[in-house]
Write an enzyme that holds these catalytic residues in place. Structure first.
Site, PDB file in Angstrom:
ATOM      1  N   ASN A  16    -114.972 -50.665  21.163  1.00 23.61           N
ATOM      2  CA  ASN A  16    -113.262 -50.407  21.792  1.00 23.61           C
ATOM      3  C   ASN A  16    -113.473 -49.096  22.237  1.00 23.61           C
ATOM      4  OD1 ASN A  16    -111.968 -52.988  20.677  1.00 23.61           O
ATOM      5  ND2 ASN A  16    -112.715 -52.437  18.519  1.00 23.61           N
ATOM      6  N   SER A  31    -118.379 -47.505  19.803  1.00 22.90           N
ATOM      7  CA  SER A  31    -117.910 -48.503  19.430  1.00 22.90           C
ATOM      8  C   SER A  31    -117.453 -49.101  21.153  1.00 22.90           C
ATOM      9  CB  SER A  31    -116.491 -47.796  19.505  1.00 22.90           C
ATOM     10  OG  SER A  31    -115.456 -48.414  20.111  1.00 22.90           O
ATOM     11  N   GLY A  84    -120.049 -43.764  12.399  1.00 16.72           N
ATOM     12  CA  GLY A  84    -120.522 -43.506  13.758  1.00 16.72           C
ATOM     13  C   GLY A  84    -121.762 -45.283  13.393  1.00 16.72           C
ATOM     14  N   ASP A 127    -119.368 -37.840  20.960  1.00 15.66           N
ATOM     15  CA  ASP A 127    -119.018 -38.940  20.587  1.00 15.66           C
ATOM     16  C   ASP A 127    -117.171 -38.808  20.712  1.00 15.66           C
ATOM     17  OD1 ASP A 127    -119.314 -40.923  17.889  1.00 15.66           O
ATOM     18  OD2 ASP A 127    -118.275 -39.489  17.297  1.00 15.66           O
ATOM     19  N   ASP A 164    -115.118 -41.521  17.763  1.00 17.85           N
ATOM     20  CA  ASP A 164    -114.834 -41.066  16.535  1.00 17.85           C
ATOM     21  C   ASP A 164    -114.931 -40.482  16.350  1.00 17.85           C
ATOM     22  OD1 ASP A 164    -112.892 -41.789  14.682  1.00 17.85           O
ATOM     23  OD2 ASP A 164    -114.608 -43.622  13.638  1.00 17.85           O
ATOM     24  N   ASP A 181    -119.581 -36.668  15.114  1.00 18.44           N
ATOM     25  CA  ASP A 181    -119.479 -35.835  13.586  1.00 18.44           C
ATOM     26  C   ASP A 181    -120.063 -36.850  12.521  1.00 18.44           C
ATOM     27  OD1 ASP A 181    -118.072 -38.859  13.897  1.00 18.44           O
ATOM     28  OD2 ASP A 181    -117.291 -38.464  12.372  1.00 18.44           O
TER      29      ASP A 181
HETATM   30  P1  B16 Z   1    -116.433 -51.182  17.022  1.00 23.55           P
HETATM   31  P2  B16 Z   1    -118.087 -43.365  17.335  1.00 23.55           P
HETATM   32  C1  B16 Z   1    -118.302 -45.528  15.906  1.00 23.55           C
HETATM   33  O1  B16 Z   1    -117.147 -44.978  16.706  1.00 23.55           O
HETATM   34  C2  B16 Z   1    -117.220 -45.368  14.437  1.00 23.55           C
HETATM   35  O2  B16 Z   1    -117.148 -44.372  13.675  1.00 23.55           O
HETATM   36  C3  B16 Z   1    -118.208 -46.592  13.207  1.00 23.55           C
HETATM   37  O3  B16 Z   1    -117.327 -46.640  12.591  1.00 23.55           O
HETATM   38  C4  B16 Z   1    -117.100 -47.948  13.968  1.00 23.55           C
HETATM   39  O4  B16 Z   1    -118.054 -48.922  13.259  1.00 23.55           O
HETATM   40  C5  B16 Z   1    -118.115 -48.310  15.972  1.00 23.55           C
HETATM   41  O5  B16 Z   1    -117.739 -46.929  16.345  1.00 23.55           O
HETATM   42  C6  B16 Z   1    -118.492 -49.336  15.710  1.00 23.55           C
HETATM   43  O6  B16 Z   1    -116.689 -49.724  16.631  1.00 23.55           O
HETATM   44  O7  B16 Z   1    -116.265 -51.919  16.390  1.00 23.55           O
HETATM   45  O8  B16 Z   1    -114.953 -50.730  17.789  1.00 23.55           O
HETATM   46  O9  B16 Z   1    -117.240 -51.766  18.416  1.00 23.55           O
HETATM   47  O10 B16 Z   1    -117.929 -42.362  16.258  1.00 23.55           O
HETATM   48  O11 B16 Z   1    -120.087 -44.168  17.308  1.00 23.55           O
HETATM   49  O12 B16 Z   1    -117.431 -43.107  18.463  1.00 23.55           O
HETATM   50 MG    MG Z   2    -117.848 -40.508  15.459  1.00 25.70          MG
END
Ligand code: B16
Ligand code: MG
Length: 213
Positions: free
Chosen positions: A119, A117, A46, A9, A11, A171
């Site tokens: 991003n 994400s 997540g 993962d 974030d 996480d």
């Molecule tokens: P985005 P992960 C997740 O990342 C974040 O934990 C979550 O808070 C967020 O809404 C999601 O990515 C989407 O992110 O808006 O940048 O597409 O923990 O899966 O790495």
């Molecule tokens: Mg995460």
């Protein structure tokens, strides 16, 4: 069965952008007069962007919002979020994380990203980790968000490994549940440790080196 690959993962495991998510959603929520706090923000861990918006809108009391309006709100949040991501530098990834990733590869394991994400690649570039992974599975190649296992199953597929030979590092409880649903082994770090569902718990990132011998 011996592990062959690790799916990380992003974030909450490699980088910590939850404060940026919080600030960006908070700005949007304030503009819409919607109550939003850090406890609600924790539920977004997540979870995909559009699913996160639905959680925030549980506190919305105005006129019903069209799908178009919801997409505009999510896009507005993402603009705020990306402006904050631009402040990230290589110092936002610890030496411990960098060295552990390199050592895991050196030991012969393949590694993939498995992030919700959209991003993710932008973040990896900001922190100078664009080539640290053998494959990237992120919010751009999935249709279902964690706890669905799709993002991890794609990661395993991109690596050419069977799910049962992969370890998922997460996480978020939703991510641990997704890893289990995908038939993978799971390692919890940070917030996910409390759910008690993972095969392994990590006190610190480099504890992975005790599992991946
Ligand atoms: P985005 P992960 C997740 O990342 C974040 O934990 C979550 O808070 C967020 O809404 C999601 O990515 C989407 O992110 O808006 O940048 O597409 O923990 O899966 O790495
Ligand atoms: Mg995460």
């Amino acid at each position: 069965m011996a592990l062959k690959a690790v799916i990380f993962d992003l974030d909450g495991v490699i980088v910590f952008t939850d404060q940026f998510h919080y600030q960006a959603w908070k700005k949007m929520a304030d503009e819409m007069n919607i109550y939003f706090d850090e406890t609600i923000n924790n539920r977004l861990r997540g979870v995909s962007r559009m699913d996160s918006l639905e959680i925030i809108l549980e506190r919305y009391n105005g006129e019903p919002l069209s799908q178009e309006k919801k997409e505009e709100l999510a896009a507005r949040k993402n603009e705020n979020y990306r402006a904050l991501l631009k402040t990230m530098t290589p110092d936002d990834v610890t030496d411990e994380v960098r060295e552990t990733l390199a050592e895991i590869r050196k030991r012969g394991y393949k590694i993939s990203l498995g992030s919700s994400s959209k991003n993710a690649k932008f973040i990896l570039e900001r922190v100078a980790l664009p080539d640290a992974f053998d494959a990237i599975s992120d919010g751009n190649n999935i249709t279902k968000s964690k706890p669905d296992p799709e993002v991890f199953l794609k990661g395993a597929e991109f690596l050419g490994e069977k799910p049962a030979d992969c370890l998922v590092v997460e996480d978020a409880e939703a991510g641990i549940v997704a890893g289990i649903a995908g038939g993978m082994k799971t390692a919890a770090i940070g917030d996910a440790v409390g759910c008690g569902k993972a095969d392994y718990t990590l006190e610190t990132f480099s504890d992975l080196l005790k599992i991946l011998v």
